[in-house]
Design an enzyme around this catalytic site. Structure first.
Site, mmCIF file in Angstrom:
data_model
loop_
_atom_site.group_PDB
_atom_site.id
_atom_site.type_symbol
_atom_site.label_atom_id
_atom_site.label_comp_id
_atom_site.label_asym_id
_atom_site.label_seq_id
_atom_site.Cartn_x
_atom_site.Cartn_y
_atom_site.Cartn_z
ATOM 1 C CD GLU A 289 52.478 45.486 39.629
ATOM 2 O OE1 GLU A 289 51.234 45.685 38.950
ATOM 3 O OE2 GLU A 289 53.408 45.595 38.738
ATOM 4 C CE1 TYR B 176 49.499 42.910 35.629
ATOM 5 C CE2 TYR B 176 48.756 43.795 37.552
ATOM 6 C CZ TYR B 176 49.823 43.708 36.522
ATOM 7 O OH TYR B 176 50.831 44.564 36.273
ATOM 8 C CG ASP C 243 49.641 45.445 32.138
ATOM 9 O OD1 ASP C 243 50.012 45.035 31.133
ATOM 10 O OD2 ASP C 243 50.193 46.509 32.731
#
Ligand code: SF4
Length: 346
Positions: free
Chosen positions: A35, A118, A136
């Site tokens: 990520e 996020y 996202d």
């Protein structure tokens, strides 16, 4: 969505294969690493970096023990180096303060360096099965189309978030989140969405109204400002060139550079080049400029070169490097461009 994901999920090195998916979660270290790498970078670019990192540092403890310079060097080419510094700080924090285990809650994850809302939601959902809402760019696009949101994205973000949260299931929230991301990447693409093969088409407002290609709408972007500066290519009699470390804070902090002056807004006069130089020398302007685009501005660098009689007394944090060994140093892309420009124009 889950049925579609089970049939069409992209096979990515940080994910589990289809068969064990329902029974266990992927390694939080790999989810976190992927990520962080994927922020501002494409999947295709990330895959080889992810492989190299996990081979060299197979768990968070190994990464925590690595020297920062090694991490920055391995990160070279992924850009946004603050991410690499935060990655390293985060690994150290998880090792030292959490016994090498990532927290499972979004709050606990967000308290770690470099993890924003996020990324925290993505790790909580994917690695721990928490029903966190992951939004996202791909998910924003799918939701905006699904609900036919015609407001520009900057105004609609809150609404999109609430709608996404309302849809997040308790069952397999991580797979659901990854399913939406994959749908956005593979089917509900930015241009020419493949609505014919979409599992959501029966309930999609944009599809029904023929607006899929037009949504989401974006506010007009202000033009990217231009900054300009000088870089100084100093060559010793044996051909070695001078590199130095940038200050730890600020853009490209802690990375190696071709010694550079301040990057200023607007035009800069060549007459100011000597004032920015790392030391007095017979600096000669090389033809052309080097351009590089950062998130918030475009940089234009004029390169000056000097052949020195010796390399003594150059100062702390500087190293001499043979041009063929430039790859040994953590040079960010813009500095590689400057080096290539200097080598081609000397
Ligand atoms: Fe996107 Fe088309 Fe699916 Fe709607 S039907 S979610 S626009 S791919």
């Amino acid at each position: 969505m889950l049925d579609w994901y089970d049939a069409h999920a992209r096979s990515l090195p940080w994910r589990l294969g289809p068969s064990p998916r329902r029974r266990r979660y992927p390694d939080p270290y790999r989810v976190w690493l992927s990520e962080i790498m994927l922020q501002q970078t494409t999947v295709a670019t990330v895959i080889p970096y992810f492989a190299a990192f996990t081979k060299r540092w197979p768990d968070v403890g190994a990464l925590a023990k690595a020297p920062l310079d090694d991490v920055l060097h391995a990160w070279q080419g992924l850009g946004y180096y603050a991410r690499a510094r935060n990655l390293h700080r985060c690994a150290k924090t998880v090792s030292a303060e959490h016994a090498g285990k990532f927290p499972e809650s979004t709050d606990g994850l967000e308290a770690l360096p470099g993890i924003g809302p996020y990324t925290a939601a993505a790790i909580a959902a994917i690695a721990f099965g928490r029903p966190a809402t992951v939004v996202d760019g791909n998910v924003e696009r799918v939701i905006a189309r699904l609900f036919g949101i015609t407001e520009t994205l900057d105004k609609a973000k809150g609404q999109i978030r609430s709608l996404a949260a309302a849809l997040t299931p308790d069952d397999r929230p991580g797979d659901y989140a990854q399913g939406l991301m994959d749908l956005g990447a593979l089917v509900c693409r930015p241009r020419k969405p493949a609505c014919g093969g979409c599992p959501l088409s029966a309930s999609c407002v944009a599809f029904e109204k023929g607006l899929a290609d037009e949504l989401p709408r974006r506010a007009a972007k202000p033009a990217r400002p231009v900054r300009r500066g000088f870089a100084y290519w100093a060559v010793r009699p044996d051909g070695a060139v001078l590199l130095r470390k940038r200050p730890a804070k600020g853009l490209l902090g802690g990375m190696m550079e071709v010694p550079s002056g301040v990057w200023r807004d607007g035009e800069i006069a060549l007459s100011t080049a000597d004032a920015d130089a790392p030391f007095a020398a017979d600096w000669r302007v090389l033809p052309g400029t080097v351009g590089h685009v950062f998130t918030h501005f475009r940089l234009e660098v004029t390169v000056l070169a000097a052949r020195l009689e010796d390399g003594d007394g150059i100062g702390d944090g500087a190293v001499w490097c043979r041009p063929e060994r430039l790859g040994d140093h953590a040079l960010p892309t813009v500095m590689k461009k400057i080096a290539a420009h200097a080598l081609a124009n000397m």
